[in-house]
Scaffold this motif. Sequence first.
Motif, short mmCIF file in Angstrom:
data_model
loop_
_atom_site.label_atom_id
_atom_site.label_comp_id
_atom_site.label_asym_id
_atom_site.label_seq_id
_atom_site.Cartn_x
_atom_site.Cartn_y
_atom_site.Cartn_z
N ARG A 169 30.68 31.25 47.08
CA ARG A 169 30.32 32.16 45.99
C ARG A 169 30.52 33.58 46.51
N ILE A 170 31.56 34.23 46.02
CA ILE A 170 31.98 35.52 46.58
C ILE A 170 31.98 36.59 45.48
N LEU A 171 31.34 37.70 45.78
CA LEU A 171 31.39 38.87 44.91
C LEU A 171 32.29 39.91 45.56
N VAL A 172 33.35 40.29 44.85
CA VAL A 172 34.23 41.37 45.30
C VAL A 172 33.80 42.64 44.58
N TYR A 173 33.59 43.70 45.35
CA TYR A 173 33.04 44.93 44.76
C TYR A 173 33.80 46.15 45.26
N ASP A 232 28.34 26.16 41.60
CA ASP A 232 28.33 26.14 43.07
C ASP A 232 29.48 26.91 43.69
N ARG A 233 30.54 27.17 42.90
CA ARG A 233 31.73 27.80 43.47
C ARG A 233 32.28 28.83 42.48
N LEU A 242 28.56 35.72 50.00
CA LEU A 242 29.34 36.77 50.66
C LEU A 242 29.69 37.84 49.64
N VAL A 243 29.54 39.11 50.05
CA VAL A 243 30.03 40.25 49.28
C VAL A 243 31.14 40.90 50.08
N VAL A 244 32.29 41.08 49.44
CA VAL A 244 33.41 41.78 50.07
C VAL A 244 33.56 43.11 49.36
#
Length: 211
Positions: free
Chosen positions: A42-46, A99-100, A120-122
């Motif tokens: 689970r990824i947040l791109v910011y 979940d994904r 994760l935050v990128v």
Amino acid sequence: MAVVGAVPVVGAVPVGRGPSRAGPPAARAQVPYAAAMSQPARILVYGVYGAGKSTLAARLADRLNLPWYPVDDLLWQPGWVEVPVAEQRSRIEAICRRDRWILDGAYHGWRDVPLARADLVVGLDYPRWLSFWRLLRRTVRRLLTGEEICNGNRESLGSVLSRDSVLVWHVTAYGRARRRMRAWQADPSGPPVLLFRSPAALTRWLADLPR
């Protein structure tokens, strides 16, 4: 240099969920981060407008075989009609219960939702001039080609020159977005955060990601 599992990461700034009380300073920074990044699902791109969030989200989705949900498609209806904030939040909550996922942004009214679920935050913490230049170049291309975005919408010269222009938003929002990313990075109760200060550092990290 931080370590993601056995993968070296150069040029990024990692932070774990909380400091360890054992081991040397380098180990305290790396161990929780490596554990959190062993298999992000689970990824947040910011980042600020124009930094390249959607491009990065698409690359991560392909590399990690994760579903990507373009945020702008969830926020705008045809004719540039904004989805009500309550409905935006409901849509984001439905995605984040899964979940994904990968999301390429987080906005006022529901920013807390992906942060509570992300592992994760990128963050694209690029210089102001670079992100503005990228945004300007993208805007001109869309004007010239009539490219469809956000459920069939198109950018127009009138919208670009208005006070609600994405170029104006960049100028006014850049500082807030940068401070927000860095605050997330410093918060031990939040998800691990990777901040990239240059496209070159991001490229090196992507090249070393396991397939």
